[in-house]
Design a protein around this motif. Sequence first.
Motif, short mmCIF file in Angstrom:
data_model
loop_
_atom_site.label_atom_id
_atom_site.label_comp_id
_atom_site.label_asym_id
_atom_site.label_seq_id
_atom_site.Cartn_x
_atom_site.Cartn_y
_atom_site.Cartn_z
N LEU A 1 0.82 -1.21 0.00
CA LEU A 1 0.00 0.00 0.00
C LEU A 1 0.86 1.27 0.00
N ASN A 2 2.03 1.19 0.61
CA ASN A 2 2.95 2.33 0.65
C ASN A 2 3.80 2.43 -0.61
N ARG A 3 3.55 1.54 -1.56
CA ARG A 3 4.28 1.51 -2.84
C ARG A 3 5.77 1.20 -2.65
N GLU A 4 6.09 0.54 -1.54
CA GLU A 4 7.46 0.09 -1.33
C GLU A 4 7.72 -1.20 -2.09
N LEU A 5 6.68 -2.01 -2.24
CA LEU A 5 6.75 -3.26 -2.97
C LEU A 5 5.67 -3.29 -4.03
N PRO A 6 5.99 -3.81 -5.23
CA PRO A 6 4.93 -3.97 -6.22
C PRO A 6 4.11 -5.23 -5.95
N LEU A 7 2.88 -5.20 -6.38
CA LEU A 7 2.04 -6.39 -6.39
C LEU A 7 2.14 -6.98 -7.79
N MET A 8 2.69 -8.15 -7.92
CA MET A 8 2.79 -8.82 -9.21
C MET A 8 1.61 -9.77 -9.34
#
Length: 408
Positions: A234-241
């Motif tokens: 949600l914090n855009r630290e990790l992408p959702l693939m």
Amino acid sequence: MRFFSSAIVLTFAALLSGGPSADAQIAVQGKKVHTMAGPPIENGVVLIRDGKIAMVGKADTVTIPDGYRVLRAEVVTPGLIDAHSTVGFSGIFNHPHDQDQLEHSAPIQPELRAIDAYNAREKLVEWVRGFGITTVHTGHAPGELISGQTTIVKTWGDTIEEAVVVETAAVAATLSPLAQKGDKGKSPGTRGKMMAMLRAELIKAQEYVKKRDTAEADKKPDRNLGLEVLVRVLNRELPLMVTANRAQDITSTLRLAKEFNIKLILDGAAESYLLIDEIKSVGIPVIIHPSMQRAYGEMENLSFETASKLHQAGILVAMQSGYEGYVPKTRVVLLEAALAAANGLTFDQALATITIDAAKILGVDARVGSVEPGKDGDLALYDGDPFEYTTHCTGVIINGQVVSETPQ
């Protein structure tokens, strides 16, 4: 004696730390060097010093220092990148003891860490390395709504600590029939239920972080490892693939990303050619399914030309080896890119899908993906056109070490 003992200790420490070896100073001469940072160099030379690329240029402009080990090849490319695989999780023997790519006990398990399951000594890692693949984005496979985390590794090293490039690269999700439970009464059983469960879990993560940040010390929620990972999404630290192949599932994926403003990587995307404008408008990259994926079920409308159509539209595309439930559960991206090159992509465009463009999608282009000074000393050497079926990979260099070599 004290000096001798100290020398042994220092040498052993250097080996444990992955420090430079005797191969640390290398010169690679190639009749053609594809740098992926500009036009190919005819009669090129690449100098590697202390694990990094030090210089690249035409042979008549680059002086090879004394003491450098010299390797020669017809064609030199950056070390190849597999943008999505399960290698190191799914093993070469297809037996229960070497199958760690999927945990079926629950549909949503973002807390599963890739680094806790990756097997650096798996023979399948060595096998793909033999084709020139030096970097792999691997982890939990499609098949559960959220199957776990992914990692980026080099295809060399005896432990994950030696191999790892990015510890946690993405969170792997699946919006396709692969994640549906066939048994009556088990969730998720439909597309609507999959979306509802994903949305509910992301909302839980929003509420979790709000309580964690605002509640008094004695009223803070207990730690929830799964929600903590989704907070990073949600914090855009990790992408959702998200693995999605049908057009309707791709549309749902785009809607979810927009609703929660998350970084998205679209994976698989068999029918993405039907939604080129929609994908381009949100600016997300695509890790396309293997060219030779079996065309049945949700993959029945796949096309060999999808990669070229997405590329022509300005969408960043990478190739992958993918995952299917049969031996050895992985493919070779060199072949998959070659097939894409035979169906609309130019040679350079196809090579980019397994080098620099793959690196950009994965966020590791500062280290790998092209032959440029300062980047990791990762090279693949070939005795001919890499996309020609009869060509052999004659050498592989990772972090400035020769890890595979075929005598010429």
